[in-house]
Design an enzyme around this catalytic site. Structure first.
Site, PDB file in Angstrom:
ATOM      1  N   ASP A   1     -24.679  31.907  -0.749  1.00 16.40           N
ATOM      2  CA  ASP A   1     -23.767  31.646   0.362  1.00 16.40           C
ATOM      3  C   ASP A   1     -24.500  30.954   1.508  1.00 16.40           C
ATOM      4  OD1 ASP A   1     -21.116  32.157   1.662  1.00 16.40           O
ATOM      5  OD2 ASP A   1     -22.365  33.343   3.023  1.00 16.40           O
TER       6      ASP A   1
ATOM      7  N   GLU B   1     -38.901  34.658 -14.042  1.00 12.31           N
ATOM      8  CA  GLU B   1     -39.426  35.843 -14.723  1.00 12.31           C
ATOM      9  C   GLU B   1     -38.564  36.230 -15.925  1.00 12.31           C
ATOM     10  OE1 GLU B   1     -39.524  38.954 -11.854  1.00 12.31           O
ATOM     11  OE2 GLU B   1     -41.052  37.994 -10.593  1.00 12.31           O
TER      12      GLU B   1
END
Length: 563
Positions: free
Chosen positions: A226, A277
C-alpha cells in the site's frame, strides 16, 4: 489453530511444478477482494474470511490466477482496514488465524495464488506501539518509532509544517502529554487515526521483516504494498515546506519531502532479501501513483519486482492515449526486467463503467455530490466501453487486476445517503467529497433474500434495488451476460497467452488500437464514435459487444481474432 510450518518445512513440502513457477505473477489475472464487502458468513453485516473461503470455487470458475485480499487485520476501521492495529493477526470481526489458514488452503487447492495487502506507511493509532509512544513522552525510544515533532510558534500550538493530509486538512495532530499538557505533534499523511511510521527506526524495519515472514510462512504467495512510495521521508530540520495539496504535487520534480523518494530503495531491497528466502520467491507489487519512469525504482528485481500502472485507469476513452500509454509502459517494464500491470477499477476509484458513462474529464467528486445525476450518466455506453476496455486489457502482456464485482458489470453506487457513508474522506473534507464507499457496497450473489446473498444479516453499506439485476445468480449461465463475458475472456486468455511480446501493425486507422500477440492473436479496439471499421481477416474468437455481421467492428468494441 492449524499448525504452521517453518519456512524450511514449507519449502521442502512444495513439489516442483508449474504451480510453483517463480514467474507466475508476470502474466497473472488477479482478483481483488475487499473482504468486508465480499461475502459475510456470520451474519453481522460485515464480510469475513469464512465467507470468502466459501466463494473460492466461484473465483476458480471465473478463471482468475490469483486472489488479492485487502486488509483483514485488526483495525478500528477509521479507513476501511488500512489503519492496522496488529499486523500479525486477523480482525476478530473477520475471523481467526485458523480461518486464514483454511482460506489459504482453499485458495491453493483451487490452483490459485494468494496475495495480501501490507501497509508500511502508517499504523492505526490503536496499535500498541503508538499507545506506548503516547505514554512514554517526548524523546523516548517508543516515540521514535513514529514521526513526532515539536510545534511551531511561541507556545508550539502551530503544526511543525504546512504538510496536508490526503484526506484533507493538516497532516499533523497534536497530542496531550502524560502530564496533561498540550504536547508534540505527530505526522499522518492520511487520517489522524493513521500515524506514519518512522522508517529511519531500525525497530520498525525489523518488525516489518518479521511480518513479511509471518504471512509468507502461512502460505502467502505475494504482497500488494500500500502507498509504496510514501514510507521514506525527508524529516531533516527545518522541515521543508510544500506548496499545494499533497495530491497535486509533481513527484517527478523530486521536490516533495513526503513521497517518491529514492531512499525507499534501501527499504525494499531488504524486503526482497526476505522474499528470496522462499521457494519460489514471494512476489510483491507496489501501489505507487507515480509516472511510468518513476516506477522503475519499485519494479526493479532487487526491490519489490513489480509496480501498479494506473495510466489506463486515468486515460480518456481515446485511441491515441491508450496506444501511447500501452507502448510506454511496456517499454518501461522491459527496461526494469519486469512485466507491466493493468487495472481499470479498485477499492479507491469510481467503477469504470460509471466513469465511461459520463463525459471525459468529469469531476467525479462533484458528480458524486449530486448522487450521480449531474451530468446524467449513460449506463449503456458506460458498460459498452468498459467491456471493450477490459477485453483490450486482457489481451495485453503483463498482469491484469480485476476488482470484485466488475465481472458483474456493477456501476458505482453514487446515491448512498450521507448517514450511510463510512469513508473518512467525507468528514475530513467537510462534506465536500463523498469518498470511496460507492465502489465498496457488498456484492449481490442472489436476486432476492437478505442482502442479496451477501450474508444472513444485512450489509454494512446499503445495496440499491438494481443490484439484484446484476447478481451472480441472475447472470451465471446466461449467454451475453457480463459474468459469462468475463468467464469466456479469461478462459481464452489462458489458452492464447504466450510470450510477453507485442507487435504493432505498421499502418493503423485513426481511432483504432490494434496489436498482435505471438501465435497470431490479434486484438482490435474501435474507439471511434462515428461508426464501424473493417475487420481484418481471421477467425473471430470473441468480441466485447455483438458484431453486426457485415464485416465491420462497431464503435466502442474490442474483438479478438486468430490469423
Amino acid at each position: 489453530m492449524s499448525p504452521r510450518l517453518s519456512r524450511a518445512e514449507r519449502n521442502d513440502a512444495m513439489p516442483s511444478s508449474p504451480a510453483h513457477d517463480p514467474d507466475w505473477w508476470r502474466q497473472s489475472v488477479v482478483y481483488q477482494i475487499y473482504p468486508r464487502s465480499f461475502a459475510d458468513h456470520d451474519g453481522d453485516g460485515l464480510g469475513d474470511l469464512r465467507g470468502a473461503t466459501s466463494r473460492i470455487p466461484y473465483l476458480a470458475e471465473l478463471g482468475v490466477d490469483a486472489v488479492w485480499f485487502s486488509p483483514f487485520y485488526p483495525s478500528p476501521l477509521a479507513d476501511g482496514g488500512y489503519d492496522v492495529a496488529d499486523y500479525r493477526d486477523v480482525d476478530p470481526r473477520l475471523g481467526t488465524l485458523e480461518d486464514f489458514d483454511d482460506l489459504a488452503t482453499a485458495v491453493h487447492d483451487a490452483g490459485l495464488k494468494l496475495i495480501v495487502d501490507i501497509v508500511p506507511n502508517h499504523s492505526s493509532d490503536e496499535h500498541p506501539w503508538f499507545q506506548d509512544a503516547l505514554a512514554a513522552g517526548p524523546g523516548s525510544p517508543e516515540r521514535d518509532r513514529y514521526l513526532f515533532r515539536d510545534g511551531t510558534g511561541p507556545t508550539g500550538d502551530s503544526p511543525p509544517s504546512n504538510w496536508s493530509s490526503h484526506f484533507g486538512g493538516s497532516a499533523w495532530t497534536r497530542v496531550t502529554e502524560p502530564s496533561g499538557e498540550p504536547g508534540q505533534w505527530y505526522l499522518h499523511l492520511f487520517s489522524r487515526e493513521q500515524p506514519d511510521w518512522n522508517w529511519q527506526n531500525q525497530e520498525v524495519r525489523q518488525d516489518f521483516l518479521r511480518t513479511l515472514r509471518f504471512w509468507a510462512d502461512r502460505g502467502v504467495d505475494g504482497f500488494r504494498v500500500d502507498v509504496a512510495n510514501l514510507p521514506a521521508k525527508d524529516m531533516s530540520e527545518p522541515l521543508k515546506s510544500q506548496s499545494g495539496a499533497v495530491d497535486d504535487l509533481t513527484p517527478e520534480e523530486g521536490k516533495s519531502p513526503t513521497f517518491d523518494r529514492e531512499e525507499i530503495q534501501e527499504i525494499y531491497r531488504h524486503w526482497r532479501e526476505v522474499f528470496n528466502e522462499y521457494d519460489p520467491p514471494r512476489s510483491a507489487v507496489a501501489e505507487a501513483w507515480v509516472p511510468a519512469e518513476k516506477r522503475l525504482i519499485y519494479a526493479e528485481p532487487e526491490g519489490l519486482g513489480q509496480a501498479f500502472n494506473f495510466d489506463l485507469l486515468v486515460a480518456d476513452w481515446d485511441a491515441s492515449q491508450f496506444r501511447s500509454t500501452i507502448a510506454e509502459n511496456l517499454t518501461q517494464a522491459r527496461v526494469a526486467g519486469t512485466s507491466s500491470t493493468w487495472v481499470f477499477s479498485n477499492h479507491d476509484v469510481v467503477r469504470h463503467p460509471s466513469r465511461y458513462a459520463v463525459p471525459a474529464r468529469t469531476d467525479l467528486d462533484a458528480w458524486l455530490l449530486t448522487d450521480g445525476t449531474d451530468p446524467v450518466p449513460d449506463p449503456e455506453t458506460g458498460l459498452r466501453k468498459a467491456r471493450a476496455a477490459t477485453l483490450l486489457m486482457l489481451a495485453l502482456p503483463g498482469s491484469a487486476y480485476l476488482y470484485q464485482g466488475e465481472e458483474l458489470g456493477l456501476f458505482e453506487v453514487a446515491d448512498l445517503p450521507a448517514n450511510a457513508l463510512e469513508d473518512p474522506i467525507w468528514q475530513r473534507s467537510d462534506h465536500q467529497r463523498k469518498g470511496r464507499d460507492g465502489c465498496r457496497v457488498p456484492l449481490p450473489w442472489t436476486t432476492d433474500g437478505e442482502s442479496l446473498g451477501f450474508g444472513p444479516g444485512g450489509s454494512h453499506l446499503p445495496q440499491p434495488e438494481w443490484f439484484a439485476d446484476h447478481a451472480v445468480e441472475s447472470q451465471s449461465g446466461q449467454d451475453g451476460s457480463n459474468l459469462e463475458f468475463y468467464r469466456q475472456a479469461l478462459r481464452l486468455r489462458r489458452e492464447l497467452q504466450g510470450a510477453e511480446d507485442i507487435f504493432w501493425p505498421e499502418h493503423t486507422q485513426a481511432g483504432i488500437v490494434d496489436f498482435v500477440r505471438p501465435g497470431g492473436w490479434h486484438c482490435l479496439t474501435n474507439f471511434r464514435q462515428d461508426g464501424g471499421v473493417p475487420l481484418p481477416n481471421g477467425e473471430v474468437l470473441m468480441a466485447s459487444s455483438e458484431l453486426p455481421g457485415d464485416g465491420t467492428l462497431p464503435a466502442s468494441t474490442t474483438v479478438w481474432l486468430r490469423h
